[in-house]
Design an enzyme around this catalytic site. Structure first.
Site: not given
Ligand code: 6PG
Length: 455
Positions: A115, A169, A172-173, A176
């Site tokens: 990232s 990840k 995480h997105n 986000e």
């Protein structure tokens, strides 16, 4: 991103080779890598031949079939003990399949979330490698050097087994997406209710970024408001960008996985829906011509509005992390990832898109209790959130009165209120299910399943 990671590694004294089919990209790498230990190969075979054994190869290609195509192309040149990293945003189930497929070759396949975008790759990303510890041992030294550095160490760690890196990840997105949507909800109120212009918005977000909201996304938002349009310099770019938000799918994957694991992640789900809804531009414009305009007589105290919005954004961001990390904790158990959530939070503190100062408090909660399923169970964190609750209700009232949709912020409040209600109203749902379908119910005073002949 690939080129930038190569240059980042070379800056730290590593000798690195890059390969891209496009000769322009090869030349560009050589050009930018002048004076460093950087080579650009003209074929896959030539590329692999430049590498020390065990070979450490990182692919940075778009998720999907192309990853498999590159694996097939490079596999004949690799041997047992080599490490092949997929640094793209691959779906975690694809990563599991690839690990399985490469198992018999002895090649360590490492799904690694990266990232930070192009700048992060060049200056220090946050990296989330999974796979197996033996493979990671060969990468640790390089990855720790090229990662973003924080007071709590480099933003990389062995996240966990199998596809843990790509799963992390993905989450995480998802977070986000939720935070980006929250910021755009706050922007809608600031602009349409507060009447703030872009210069003022720049100042507001800059101020916020100097306080508890300090984060990469708030920081870049402040900068965005100042950017002039390169077609017509009298305009700001943000005002000429079409209000239709695209997506590559990682937010939706997060929601999909959460639904399958029965973990409530409404902030993320709502953020995905809001992007979907934004794509109905024509329909929105049509309805806008015949909707009745919002009428509100309530005068707005602008200073008060700013304080409410700042607190509400804090609340929404905290809930976004809460939901994402709850999902990650449960997925870790379910998929046997063995993820240390406090470590994930630590490596999100720098380099990545969702880095923020708030992660310090969040990390504290997981360091106190590594089995914490949901952050709200941490009394200190819950109290911190509760202190922002009244601001959220004020913002919701203002948004509703002004017909401004704020799905992530309002769902965040619903989430916290429902998650902190000991005796909810779900007993009624059980009664209804049993009424029409004899699905049975449990009782508060006895164990077992019961059925009533309701009619
Ligand atoms: C990152 C970003 C990166 C990418 C997103 C964009 O951490 O560096 O998350 O991975 O910008 O995947 O996703 P959407 O195109 O779906 O918004």
């Amino acid at each position: 991103m690939g080129r930038n990671l190569v240059l980042n590694m070379a800056d730290h004294g590593f000798s690195v080779s890059g390969y891209d089919r496009d000769t322009n990209q090869q030349n560009r790498l050589l050009e930018e890598g002048k004076g460093k230990q950087v080579q650009a190969a003209a074929s896959m075979q030539a590329f692999v031949e430049t590498l020390e054994i065990p070979r450490r190869v990182m692919m940075l290609v778009p998720a999907g079939k192309i990853v498999d195509a590159v694996i097939d192309e490079i596999k004949p040149f690799l041997q047992a003990g080599d490490i092949l990293i997929d640094g793209g945003n691959s779906h975690y189930t694809d990563t599991d399949t690839r690990i399985e497929r490469l198992k018999e070759t002895g090649i360590h396949f490492t799904g690694m979330g990266v990232s930070g975008g192009e700048d992060g790759a060049r200056l220090g990303p946050s990296m989330m490698p999974g796979g197996n510890k033996a493979g990671y041992a060969e990468l640790k030294n390089i990855l720790e050097k090229i990662a973003a550095q924080t007071d709590d160490g480099p933003c990389v760690t062995f996240v966990g087994n199998g596809s843990a890196g790509h799963y992390t990840k993905m989450v995480h997105n998802g977070i986000e997406y939720a935070i980006m949507q929250l910021i755009s909800e706050v922007y809608a109120i600031l602009k349409n209710v507060g009447g703030y212009n872009n210069d003022e918005l720049h100042t507001i977000f800059t101020d916020w970024n100097n306080g508890p909201l300090q984060s990469f996304l708030v920081e870049i938002t402040a900068k965005i408001f100042l950017q002039a349009d390169d077609v017509d310099a009298s305009k700001r770019l943000v005002d000429v960008i079409l209000d239709r938000a695209a997506q590559k799918g990682t937010g939706m994957w997060t929601s999909e996985s959460a639904l399958k694991l029965n973990i409530p992640t409404a902030a993320i789900d709502e953020a995905v829906s809001a992007r979907d809804l934004s794509s109905f531009k024509k329909e929105r414009e049509t309805i806008d011509t015949f909707k009745t305009a919002a009428t509100t007589n309530n005068a707005i105290d602008k200073k008060q509005l700013l304080q409410y919005l700042q607190d509400a954004l804090y609340f929404g961001m905290a809930v976004s992390y809460t939901q994402g990390l709850h999902l990650l904790q449960v997925a870790s158990t379910n998929f046997k990832y063995e993820i240390d959530i406090a470590e994930v939070v630590r490596i999100w503190k720098g380099g990545c898109i969702i880095r923020s100062v708030m992660l310090n408090d969040i990390r504290k909660a997981y360091l106190n209790n590594d089995q914490l399923t949901n952050l709200l169970l941490d009394k200190e964190f819950y109290t911190l959130l509760s202190n922002h609750r009244s601001a959220v209700t004020e913002v919701i009232k203002i948004a509703m009165e002004n017909k401004i949709g704020i799905p992530v912020l309002s769902s965040s409040l619903n989430y916290v209120d429902m998650f902190s209600t000991g005796r909810s109203a779900s007993n009624l749902i059980q009664a209804q299910r049993d009424y029409f379908g004899a699905h049975t119910y449990e009782r508060i005073d006895k164990t077992g399943n019961f059925h009533t002949n309701w009619s």
